[in-house]
Design a protein around this motif. Structure first.
Motif, PDB file in Angstrom:
ATOM      1  N   ARG A 168       2.444  -7.473 -61.825  1.00 57.41           N
ATOM      2  CA  ARG A 168       2.200  -6.371 -61.146  1.00 57.41           C
ATOM      3  C   ARG A 168       2.479  -6.369 -59.582  1.00 57.41           C
ATOM      4  O   ARG A 168       2.942  -5.671 -59.145  1.00 57.41           O
ATOM      5  CB  ARG A 168       0.804  -5.761 -61.370  1.00 57.41           C
ATOM      6  N   HIS A 169       2.013  -7.533 -59.133  1.00 57.14           N
ATOM      7  CA  HIS A 169       2.290  -7.760 -57.820  1.00 57.14           C
ATOM      8  C   HIS A 169       3.354  -8.737 -57.529  1.00 57.14           C
ATOM      9  O   HIS A 169       3.556  -9.046 -56.304  1.00 57.14           O
ATOM     10  CB  HIS A 169       0.825  -8.413 -57.295  1.00 57.14           C
ATOM     11  N   GLY A 170       4.032  -9.177 -58.468  1.00 53.10           N
ATOM     12  CA  GLY A 170       5.445 -10.173 -58.404  1.00 53.10           C
ATOM     13  C   GLY A 170       6.550  -9.117 -57.903  1.00 53.10           C
ATOM     14  O   GLY A 170       6.432  -7.982 -57.523  1.00 53.10           O
ATOM     15  N   ARG A 171       7.736  -9.752 -57.737  1.00 60.47           N
ATOM     16  CA  ARG A 171       8.965  -9.221 -57.273  1.00 60.47           C
ATOM     17  C   ARG A 171       9.385  -8.195 -58.189  1.00 60.47           C
ATOM     18  O   ARG A 171      10.123  -7.335 -57.521  1.00 60.47           O
ATOM     19  CB  ARG A 171       9.797 -10.449 -56.958  1.00 60.47           C
ATOM     20  N   LEU A 172       9.080  -8.154 -59.390  1.00 61.60           N
ATOM     21  CA  LEU A 172       9.662  -7.172 -60.453  1.00 61.60           C
ATOM     22  C   LEU A 172       8.516  -5.965 -60.488  1.00 61.60           C
ATOM     23  O   LEU A 172       8.935  -5.204 -61.330  1.00 61.60           O
ATOM     24  CB  LEU A 172       9.922  -7.978 -61.832  1.00 61.60           C
ATOM     25  N   GLY A 173       7.353  -6.119 -59.569  1.00 57.46           N
ATOM     26  CA  GLY A 173       6.579  -5.253 -59.696  1.00 57.46           C
ATOM     27  C   GLY A 173       6.351  -4.389 -58.405  1.00 57.46           C
ATOM     28  O   GLY A 173       7.437  -4.143 -57.754  1.00 57.46           O
ATOM     29  N   PHE A 174       5.172  -4.271 -57.781  1.00 58.27           N
ATOM     30  CA  PHE A 174       4.953  -3.596 -56.402  1.00 58.27           C
ATOM     31  C   PHE A 174       5.258  -4.702 -55.512  1.00 58.27           C
ATOM     32  O   PHE A 174       5.385  -4.011 -54.257  1.00 58.27           O
ATOM     33  CB  PHE A 174       3.545  -3.184 -56.732  1.00 58.27           C
ATOM     34  N   GLY A 175       5.301  -5.838 -55.506  1.00 60.27           N
ATOM     35  CA  GLY A 175       5.336  -7.102 -54.540  1.00 60.27           C
ATOM     36  C   GLY A 175       6.235  -6.527 -53.567  1.00 60.27           C
ATOM     37  O   GLY A 175       5.775  -6.566 -52.197  1.00 60.27           O
ATOM     38  N   PRO A 176       7.493  -6.241 -53.569  1.00 59.72           N
ATOM     39  CA  PRO A 176       8.259  -6.060 -52.608  1.00 59.72           C
ATOM     40  C   PRO A 176       8.087  -4.734 -51.477  1.00 59.72           C
ATOM     41  O   PRO A 176       8.745  -4.742 -50.607  1.00 59.72           O
ATOM     42  CB  PRO A 176       9.871  -6.033 -53.157  1.00 59.72           C
ATOM     43  N   LEU A 177       7.455  -3.918 -52.231  1.00 62.35           N
ATOM     44  CA  LEU A 177       7.233  -2.648 -51.473  1.00 62.35           C
ATOM     45  C   LEU A 177       6.168  -2.927 -50.407  1.00 62.35           C
ATOM     46  O   LEU A 177       5.923  -1.808 -49.562  1.00 62.35           O
ATOM     47  CB  LEU A 177       6.681  -1.660 -52.586  1.00 62.35           C
ATOM     48  N   ALA A 178       5.461  -3.838 -50.206  1.00 60.41           N
ATOM     49  CA  ALA A 178       4.622  -3.869 -49.031  1.00 60.41           C
ATOM     50  C   ALA A 178       4.321  -5.464 -48.525  1.00 60.41           C
ATOM     51  O   ALA A 178       4.844  -6.394 -49.253  1.00 60.41           O
ATOM     52  CB  ALA A 178       2.981  -3.719 -49.532  1.00 60.41           C
ATOM     53  N   SER A 179       4.038  -5.831 -47.245  1.00 56.73           N
ATOM     54  CA  SER A 179       3.992  -7.037 -46.920  1.00 56.73           C
ATOM     55  C   SER A 179       2.436  -7.451 -47.221  1.00 56.73           C
ATOM     56  O   SER A 179       2.251  -8.788 -46.861  1.00 56.73           O
ATOM     57  CB  SER A 179       4.498  -7.023 -45.450  1.00 56.73           C
ATOM     58  N   ARG A 180       1.479  -6.769 -46.994  1.00 60.10           N
ATOM     59  CA  ARG A 180      -0.075  -7.199 -47.223  1.00 60.10           C
ATOM     60  C   ARG A 180       0.079  -7.196 -48.683  1.00 60.10           C
ATOM     61  O   ARG A 180       0.408  -6.622 -49.791  1.00 60.10           O
ATOM     62  CB  ARG A 180      -0.866  -6.266 -46.570  1.00 60.10           C
ATOM     63  N   PRO A 181      -1.239  -8.145 -49.049  1.00 56.28           N
ATOM     64  CA  PRO A 181      -1.513  -8.237 -50.497  1.00 56.28           C
ATOM     65  C   PRO A 181      -2.244  -6.970 -51.010  1.00 56.28           C
ATOM     66  O   PRO A 181      -2.781  -6.234 -50.165  1.00 56.28           O
ATOM     67  CB  PRO A 181      -2.795  -9.389 -50.451  1.00 56.28           C
ATOM     68  N   PHE A 182      -1.750  -6.716 -52.193  1.00 53.00           N
ATOM     69  CA  PHE A 182      -2.227  -5.644 -53.055  1.00 53.00           C
ATOM     70  C   PHE A 182      -3.857  -5.561 -53.425  1.00 53.00           C
ATOM     71  O   PHE A 182      -4.251  -6.794 -53.943  1.00 53.00           O
ATOM     72  CB  PHE A 182      -1.546  -5.152 -54.002  1.00 53.00           C
ATOM     73  N   ASP A 183      -4.502  -4.607 -53.442  1.00 52.12           N
ATOM     74  CA  ASP A 183      -5.788  -4.654 -54.025  1.00 52.12           C
ATOM     75  C   ASP A 183      -5.748  -4.490 -55.578  1.00 52.12           C
ATOM     76  O   ASP A 183      -4.922  -3.458 -56.025  1.00 52.12           O
ATOM     77  CB  ASP A 183      -6.745  -3.344 -53.664  1.00 52.12           C
ATOM     78  N   PRO A 184      -6.025  -5.544 -56.465  1.00 45.48           N
ATOM     79  CA  PRO A 184      -5.589  -5.334 -57.917  1.00 45.48           C
ATOM     80  C   PRO A 184      -6.406  -4.304 -58.327  1.00 45.48           C
ATOM     81  O   PRO A 184      -5.840  -3.622 -59.407  1.00 45.48           O
ATOM     82  CB  PRO A 184      -6.347  -6.808 -58.394  1.00 45.48           C
ATOM     83  N   GLU A 185      -7.744  -3.845 -58.106  1.00 46.44           N
ATOM     84  CA  GLU A 185      -8.277  -2.743 -58.422  1.00 46.44           C
ATOM     85  C   GLU A 185      -7.343  -1.407 -58.511  1.00 46.44           C
ATOM     86  O   GLU A 185      -7.438  -0.471 -59.357  1.00 46.44           O
ATOM     87  CB  GLU A 185      -9.742  -2.595 -58.196  1.00 46.44           C
ATOM     88  N   MET A 186      -7.014  -1.315 -57.257  1.00 48.97           N
ATOM     89  CA  MET A 186      -6.008  -0.198 -57.046  1.00 48.97           C
ATOM     90  C   MET A 186      -4.743  -0.142 -57.716  1.00 48.97           C
ATOM     91  O   MET A 186      -4.383   1.025 -58.373  1.00 48.97           O
ATOM     92  CB  MET A 186      -5.513  -0.233 -55.354  1.00 48.97           C
ATOM     93  N   THR A 187      -3.975  -1.187 -57.883  1.00 47.91           N
ATOM     94  CA  THR A 187      -2.724  -1.303 -58.658  1.00 47.91           C
ATOM     95  C   THR A 187      -3.142  -1.236 -60.114  1.00 47.91           C
ATOM     96  O   THR A 187      -2.311  -0.719 -61.066  1.00 47.91           O
ATOM     97  CB  THR A 187      -2.018  -2.532 -58.272  1.00 47.91           C
TER      98      THR A 187
END
Length: 283
Positions: A168-187
């Motif tokens: 989910r947070h990788g390059r095939l997921g949301f990863g490239p859309l932000a520079s800060r780490p994502f909150d796993p609960e939010m995603t």
């Protein structure tokens, strides 16, 4: 004035829509309505809304039926981009909001343009961050994702894969859309609704209704919109490149463009202070 925060649900002709309201109930500042993009929800704007609340601004962040909405829409709901724009207008009317600052990001920026083209009467001003424009709707490689989303069975497979935080947070997921780490609960909250077959039906209807020619057609009339527009554009976005923002700013009759060094698609997550400052300056 005392700021407040609530998560509410409103009944609209299309179905129930949840929204996050922040800021004081009584304010002499124009209200703000946030529009998010595909497969995310109103949480995208939480940090921006909280900053605005500190300055006495009331804001509303609906979770639009773009795939991360917790409650399916009615089966006969029009979920084309223009249909979602009408839903936004119905929400604004139901909340009796006027002279609003309409703020859009990603697909939400496209929806904002459809709102302006449909009925701008309650809109006072517009702020757009990195978003779709002209026939970039969506940008590559998300054209492949939108094609996949047209088929509920494929959406089910995508949803299963996105249960993994790593994917989910990788390059095939949301990863490239932000520079800060994502909150796993939010995603997780973003992808969880896709387990519901009726939500998959909704997102398939939306995906089938996305046609770059429609947004390109809207762009030919944006110059007639007599509203001030501010564009805030991250210059490190590999999908909505800054040249797209420069082209879009020339389309409006009264518009300005600022860039954010290193900013990516999800500018509200990475640079909420810059987004909030732009909204305050616009009003």
């Amino acid at each position: 004035m005392k700021a407040s925060l609530s998560v509410d649900v409103i009944d609209l002709p299309q179905g129930q829509v949840s929204y996050r309201a922040a800021g004081p109930h009584a304010s002499d500042r124009p209200p703000v309505v946030f529009l998010h993009g595909l497969l995310v929800d109103g949480q995208l704007w939480a940090a921006v809304a909280d900053l605005l609340a500190e300055r006495g601004v009331r804001s509303y962040a609906p979770s639009l039926p773009l795939g991360a909405h917790p409650t399916p829409m009615h089966p006969d709901a029009d979920l084309t981009p223009r249909g979602v724009a009408r839903l936004v207008l119905d929400l604004i009317a139901a909340l009796d909001l006027r002279d609003i600052t309409l703020v859009g990001n990603d697909t939400g920026g496209a929806i904002a343009q459809f709102v302006l083209d449909t009925d701008p009467a309650r809109i006072g001003r517009v702020v757009l961050t990195n978003c779709d424009a002209f026939d970039t709707f969506p940008p590559p490689p998300f054209t492949l994702l939108v094609r996949a989303l047209r088929h509920p069975a494929l959406v089910s497979m995508i949803a299963l894969s996105l249960r993994s935080v790593r994917l989910r947070h990788g390059r095939l997921g949301f990863g490239p859309l932000a520079s800060r780490p994502f909150d796993p609960e939010m995603t997780s909250a973003w992808v969880r609704p896709l387990a519901d077959g009726s939500v998959r039906r909704d997102v398939a209807k939306l995906a089938r209704g996305i046609d770059p020619r429609d947004l390109l057609d809207v762009s030919t009339r944006l110059g007639k919109v007599a509203k001030p527009v501010r564009l805030l554009w991250g210059d490190a976005d590999r999908y909505f490149r800054v040249d797209l923002g420069r082209r879009l700013v020339e389309t409006f009759a009264d518009a300005t463009l600022e860039t954010v060094a290193g900013g990516r698609t999800f500018l509200p997550l990475d640079h909420p202070d810059r987004v909030a400052a732009t909204i305050l300056a616009a009003a």
